[in-house]
Design an enzyme around this catalytic site. Sequence first.
Site, PDB file in Angstrom:
ATOM      1  CE  LYS A   1      20.790  37.681  40.721  1.00  0.00           C
ATOM      2  NZ  LYS A   1      20.480  38.449  39.522  1.00  0.00           N
TER       3      LYS A   1
ATOM      4  CD  GLU B   1      21.092  38.627  35.083  1.00  0.00           C
ATOM      5  OE1 GLU B   1      20.389  38.601  36.113  1.00  0.00           O
ATOM      6  OE2 GLU B   1      21.566  37.601  34.552  1.00  0.00           O
TER       7      GLU B   1
ATOM      8  CB  SER C   1      14.488  28.864  34.355  1.00  0.00           C
ATOM      9  OG  SER C   1      15.846  28.909  34.719  1.00  0.00           O
TER      10      SER C   1
ATOM     11  CB  CYS D   1       5.545  31.018  36.783  1.00  0.00           C
ATOM     12  SG  CYS D   1       4.652  31.648  38.192  1.00  0.00           S
TER      13      CYS D   1
ATOM     14  CD  GLU E   1       8.831  28.150  31.882  1.00  0.00           C
ATOM     15  OE1 GLU E   1      10.022  28.035  32.179  1.00  0.00           O
ATOM     16  OE2 GLU E   1       7.989  28.665  32.635  1.00  0.00           O
TER      17      GLU E   1
END
Length: 484
Positions: free
Chosen positions: A175, A178, A228, A283, A384
């Site tokens: 997946k 999006e 996240s 990251c 973050e």
Amino acid sequence: MSLPVLKNYINNEWVEAQSKVTGDVWNPATGKKIAVVPYGNTADVDLAVAAAKKAFPAWRKTPPLSRARYLFRLKDAFEENFEEIAQVLTTEQGKVIDEARGEVRRMIENVEHATGVTTLMTGYTLEDIATGIDCYGHRQPMGVFAAIVPYNFPAMVAWWFLPYAIVAGNTYVVKPSEQVPMTQTKIMEILDEIGLPEGVVNMVHGSRDVVNGILDHPDVEGVSFVGSTPTAQYIYKRCGETGKRVQALGGAKNVVAIMPTADIDDGMPSLVASFFGCSGQRCLAGSILAPVGDKTDEVIKKFVEAAKRIKIGDGIDQETGMGPVGSAAQRDKIMAYIERGIEEGATLLLDGRDVQVDGYPDGFFLGPTIFDNVTQDMTIAKDEIFGPVVSIVRCNDLDAVIELVNTRDFANATSIYTGSGNDARKFKYEVTPSMVGVNIGIAAPMSFFPFGGAGNSMYGDVKGHGQEIFQFFTDTKVVIERWF
Ligand code: NAD
């Protein structure tokens, strides 16, 4: 002009989503819509998992070397289409074209590493565990696995897992994010050419409904997640509830220490790339700069000057040094953090909020932003931010830096710039994050080493790629054998 509507890839065919809900895909540099992506539902997940499940029995019986040969073909196909993948990636994600090329290279390296299956997947044996009794541990594939991945690395991240899963004999469902579904669509078009058996690799577009469909599906054996920390926590918990294997890589707040002995001129290009590369949306990106000692003012001055020289623009232009951030929402979130930093009393040395790019009035641009005199408890030293914003926390000594590193809520990566082996050793030994750079600003493990952090930056035991990944994608079946 109507926009292209993306399709799912199931059973080696391009199929329209069952769900009629859709979302927009944007070019972050122009601020224009470029495609429509279906937000799939559980019916879409069911189709993909059923295809993968059907493909599994024959695929697991295909000898590992034969499975690896598909990856050799895939590597060649990726090389032939290398530039095209990078161009699609920059167009929908925004990072500069050289960064996109670097990402595609890292993706291919995982395909290359996975071809070593015939040595990496072997089990172990011991004769005579008791008189006349032998013991074998075979690694067996388990069935259908799935990946759920983030927007910042649209090509590479799914491939930290997929090639290892399938070369080990499992079948797969991806997946994509999006926000950036076109790159993985391009990749699946290329994969389609190499003639993998039907259903071995499938892709379903969408958002939460697809994620929940995967998490709830009884035929999915395990999930690899990157994104996240709140979503990683959710995925980890749900996989625990439904009894799935899981590796869930989360967010980061990476500290980069500059010791007085550091060669700051040699280090500056990699330091700037750490904080501003991919517009700070890595990251592994530096987020807190922690200078120590009497050269602190000089370090900060040179760092700010270097940041000012970065050319902001459309990442597709080879001359651009930093592209836009990934979305309008991400830009707004970063702006809010900048305002918060000002409110909390940090000194704004460089303000990227008003950056203008000629010819791109609607792009999601932000310039490099640098705060000095940030304290450990300010929001911009804790959360973050995931953008080109630097918080400088001045530290008295190495112990103070290590304390700063080890008291953040995240433990993904950290770096030290130093000329002292002693300082480097102490730092490597005492910090919690599990990806550590010494005079390296982005401590990115290559495909043959594990990728992932500690603490709230990673849930699960087995990290991305590296040799250990074969443990995640196999069950070790132990046979204890005696013949009379
Ligand atoms: P995200 O968590 O918003 O989304 C990641 C994936 O989870 C997407 O596919 C999304 O569709 C899905 N998702 C999002 N919210 C969900 C929800 N509530 N329920 C179910 N599914 C959901 O992350 P992002 O914004 O796409 O990516 C940026 C984040 O990823 C940053 O925190 C960054 O640090 C992290 N990241 C970590 C690593 C690592 O190796 N640790 C690597 C890359 C990115």
